[in-house]
Design a protein around this motif. Structure first.
Motif, PDB file in Angstrom:
ATOM      1  N   VAL A  33      17.827  -3.001 -16.086  1.00 38.16           N
ATOM      2  CA  VAL A  33      18.023  -2.623 -14.685  1.00 38.16           C
ATOM      3  C   VAL A  33      17.127  -1.440 -14.339  1.00 38.16           C
ATOM      4  CG1 VAL A  33      19.688  -1.779 -12.974  1.00 38.16           C
ATOM      5  CG2 VAL A  33      20.375  -3.550 -14.598  1.00 38.16           C
ATOM      6  N   THR A  34      17.005  -0.484 -15.268  1.00 31.80           N
ATOM      7  CA  THR A  34      16.133   0.678 -15.043  1.00 31.80           C
ATOM      8  C   THR A  34      14.686   0.228 -14.838  1.00 31.80           C
ATOM      9  OG1 THR A  34      17.586   2.095 -16.348  1.00 31.80           O
ATOM     10  CG2 THR A  34      15.335   2.880 -15.994  1.00 31.80           C
ATOM     11  N   THR A  35      14.236  -0.704 -15.662  1.00 32.73           N
ATOM     12  CA  THR A  35      12.875  -1.235 -15.516  1.00 32.73           C
ATOM     13  C   THR A  35      12.706  -1.876 -14.140  1.00 32.73           C
ATOM     14  OG1 THR A  35      12.711  -1.617 -17.890  1.00 32.73           O
ATOM     15  CG2 THR A  35      11.173  -2.834 -16.492  1.00 32.73           C
ATOM     16  N   PHE A  36      13.702  -2.664 -13.734  1.00 25.01           N
ATOM     17  CA  PHE A  36      13.654  -3.315 -12.422  1.00 25.01           C
ATOM     18  C   PHE A  36      13.619  -2.273 -11.293  1.00 25.01           C
ATOM     19  CE2 PHE A  36      16.184  -4.571  -8.707  1.00 25.01           C
ATOM     20  CZ  PHE A  36      15.301  -5.484  -8.149  1.00 25.01           C
ATOM     21  N   VAL A  37      14.509  -1.276 -11.370  1.00 28.03           N
ATOM     22  CA  VAL A  37      14.593  -0.261 -10.312  1.00 28.03           C
ATOM     23  C   VAL A  37      13.282   0.519 -10.228  1.00 28.03           C
ATOM     24  CG1 VAL A  37      15.768   1.871  -9.591  1.00 28.03           C
ATOM     25  CG2 VAL A  37      17.108  -0.098 -10.355  1.00 28.03           C
ATOM     26  N   ASN A  38      12.656   0.779 -11.375  1.00 28.96           N
ATOM     27  CA  ASN A  38      11.363   1.487 -11.370  1.00 28.96           C
ATOM     28  C   ASN A  38      10.266   0.665 -10.700  1.00 28.96           C
ATOM     29  OD1 ASN A  38      11.949   4.036 -12.477  1.00 28.96           O
ATOM     30  ND2 ASN A  38      12.004   3.175 -14.532  1.00 28.96           N
ATOM     31  N   THR A  39      10.426  -0.659 -10.639  1.00 28.04           N
ATOM     32  CA  THR A  39       9.420  -1.480  -9.948  1.00 28.04           C
ATOM     33  C   THR A  39       9.629  -1.462  -8.434  1.00 28.04           C
ATOM     34  OG1 THR A  39      10.664  -3.560 -10.109  1.00 28.04           O
ATOM     35  CG2 THR A  39       9.146  -3.057 -11.918  1.00 28.04           C
ATOM     36  N   ILE A  40      10.888  -1.251  -7.986  1.00 29.05           N
ATOM     37  CA  ILE A  40      11.108  -1.223  -6.532  1.00 29.05           C
ATOM     38  C   ILE A  40      11.003   0.189  -5.951  1.00 29.05           C
ATOM     39  CG2 ILE A  40      12.518  -3.324  -6.526  1.00 29.05           C
ATOM     40  CD1 ILE A  40      14.983  -1.477  -6.104  1.00 29.05           C
ATOM     41  N   ALA A  41      11.117   1.207  -6.811  1.00 26.19           N
ATOM     42  CA  ALA A  41      11.064   2.598  -6.324  1.00 26.19           C
ATOM     43  C   ALA A  41       9.800   2.898  -5.516  1.00 26.19           C
ATOM     44  CB  ALA A  41      11.221   3.572  -7.484  1.00 26.19           C
ATOM     45  N   PRO A  42       8.602   2.450  -5.943  1.00 23.93           N
ATOM     46  CA  PRO A  42       7.397   2.740  -5.151  1.00 23.93           C
ATOM     47  C   PRO A  42       7.405   2.088  -3.767  1.00 23.93           C
ATOM     48  CG  PRO A  42       6.796   2.108  -7.392  1.00 23.93           C
ATOM     49  CD  PRO A  42       8.255   1.827  -7.233  1.00 23.93           C
ATOM     50  N   GLN A  43       8.141   0.975  -3.610  1.00 24.52           N
ATOM     51  CA  GLN A  43       8.206   0.316  -2.307  1.00 24.52           C
ATOM     52  C   GLN A  43       9.040   1.132  -1.320  1.00 24.52           C
ATOM     53  OE1 GLN A  43       9.562  -3.775  -2.883  1.00 24.52           O
ATOM     54  NE2 GLN A  43       8.616  -3.744  -4.902  1.00 24.52           N
ATOM     55  N   ILE A  44       9.947   1.934  -1.843  1.00 20.46           N
ATOM     56  CA  ILE A  44      10.828   2.753  -1.011  1.00 20.46           C
ATOM     57  C   ILE A  44      10.228   4.137  -0.783  1.00 20.46           C
ATOM     58  CG2 ILE A  44      13.116   3.854  -0.978  1.00 20.46           C
ATOM     59  CD1 ILE A  44      13.988   1.289  -2.639  1.00 20.46           C
ATOM     60  N   ALA A  45       9.466   4.605  -1.776  1.00 24.18           N
ATOM     61  CA  ALA A  45       8.904   5.961  -1.719  1.00 24.18           C
ATOM     62  C   ALA A  45       7.969   6.124  -0.528  1.00 24.18           C
ATOM     63  CB  ALA A  45       8.159   6.268  -3.010  1.00 24.18           C
ATOM     64  N   GLN A  46       8.080   7.280   0.091  1.00 22.56           N
ATOM     65  CA  GLN A  46       7.192   7.603   1.210  1.00 22.56           C
ATOM     66  C   GLN A  46       7.043   9.123   1.220  1.00 22.56           C
ATOM     67  OE1 GLN A  46       8.178   5.818   5.056  1.00 22.56           O
ATOM     68  NE2 GLN A  46       9.209   7.691   5.645  1.00 22.56           N
ATOM     69  N   PRO A  47       5.804   9.602   1.231  1.00 25.27           N
ATOM     70  CA  PRO A  47       5.607  11.055   1.201  1.00 25.27           C
ATOM     71  C   PRO A  47       5.993  11.708   2.525  1.00 25.27           C
ATOM     72  CG  PRO A  47       3.512   9.947   1.499  1.00 25.27           C
ATOM     73  CD  PRO A  47       4.541   8.874   1.312  1.00 25.27           C
ATOM     74  N   VAL A  48       6.468  12.938   2.435  1.00 27.13           N
ATOM     75  CA  VAL A  48       6.759  13.684   3.660  1.00 27.13           C
ATOM     76  C   VAL A  48       5.425  14.010   4.331  1.00 27.13           C
ATOM     77  CG1 VAL A  48       6.760  15.990   2.595  1.00 27.13           C
ATOM     78  CG2 VAL A  48       8.131  15.578   4.631  1.00 27.13           C
ATOM     79  N   ARG A  49       5.388  13.931   5.643  1.00 26.82           N
ATOM     80  CA  ARG A  49       4.159  14.258   6.372  1.00 26.82           C
ATOM     81  C   ARG A  49       4.532  15.128   7.564  1.00 26.82           C
ATOM     82  NH1 ARG A  49       1.773   9.223   7.931  1.00 26.82           N
ATOM     83  NH2 ARG A  49       3.087   9.296   9.777  1.00 26.82           N
ATOM     84  N   GLU A  50       3.831  16.241   7.668  1.00 21.03           N
ATOM     85  CA  GLU A  50       4.045  17.155   8.793  1.00 21.03           C
ATOM     86  C   GLU A  50       3.290  16.631  10.020  1.00 21.03           C
ATOM     87  OE1 GLU A  50       6.167  19.463   8.054  1.00 21.03           O
ATOM     88  OE2 GLU A  50       6.023  19.261   5.895  1.00 21.03           O
ATOM     89  N   ALA A  51       3.866  16.854  11.187  1.00 20.00           N
ATOM     90  CA  ALA A  51       3.153  16.500  12.424  1.00 20.00           C
ATOM     91  C   ALA A  51       1.923  17.391  12.540  1.00 20.00           C
ATOM     92  CB  ALA A  51       4.061  16.709  13.633  1.00 20.00           C
TER      93      ALA A  51
END
Length: 196
Positions: A33-51
């Motif tokens: 499950v950890t291996t699976f979750v690590n594959t979907i984590a980048p799809q959810i990740a989004q860097p903070v961006r200042e206006a």
């Protein structure tokens, strides 16, 4: 997760019952499950961006040139536990635990910032310059253009600019290092720093 994916994450373990008989218990394998979750984590990740903002020359209005964006990071260990525990229930939906980072300069805060007028302006002359040096100056200036310093915050030229190397788009040009003029990646960035 479709049934085939869930089946690939299953593990069987033996457990002795009260009557001494061995039973097979099915459950999700945490490592899988950890291996699976690590594959979907980048799809959810989004860097903070200042206006980022700029002042329109004609109207003097402050307008956004880049919108803000919340940062998001999937909390992997918590997600793994949640999936493993939920799989043993009749529940078929779950909300993923996500760490949210709010930008310091958010679009909704712009009207409250009190930005009214041009306070200061600076310029410097860098001609004649090589095409590479001119390119580096324009690239560095574009990375700082529109940066907003919120109240009580400290501006860092280096943090706003980011790394200066070939991987971030800078070219080799002449730089003054110590008492010598040498070719170096990012030659011309000092011009931006000095002007700033």
């Amino acid at each position: 997760l479709d049934p085939a994916r869930l089946a690939s994450l299953l593990s069987l373990r033996q457990k002795a019952g009260a009557d001494g008989r061995i039973k097979l218990l099915a459950g999700l394998d945490e490592e899988q499950v950890t291996t699976f979750v690590n594959t979907i984590a980048p799809q959810i990740a989004q860097p903070v961006r200042e206006a980022r903002l700029e002042r329109e020359a004609k109207t003097g209005k402050i307008v956004p040139i880049a919108p803000s964006q919340e940062g998001r990071t999937l909390r992997v260990p918590e997600t793994v536990r949640l999936i493993v525990n939920t799989a043993a229930t009749t529940q078929r939906r779950l909300s993923l635990p996500v760490q949210v980072e709010r930008p310091k300069v958010a679009m909704e805060d712009i009207p409250k910032m009190g930005l009214v007028e041009l306070v200061s302006q600076g310029s410097s002359v860098y001609k004649p310059s090589s095409a590479e040096r001119t390119y580096n100056i324009q690239l560095a200036a574009s990375r700082i253009h529109g940066a907003v310093i919120p109240p009580s915050e400290v501006f860092s030229f280096n943090a706003t600019l980011g790394p200066v190397n070939a991987d971030t788009g800078y070219r080799e040009s002449y730089s003054i290092i110590g008492d010598y003029t040498v070719r170096d990646t990012g030659g011309g960035v000092c011009q931006v720093a000095t002007t700033f």
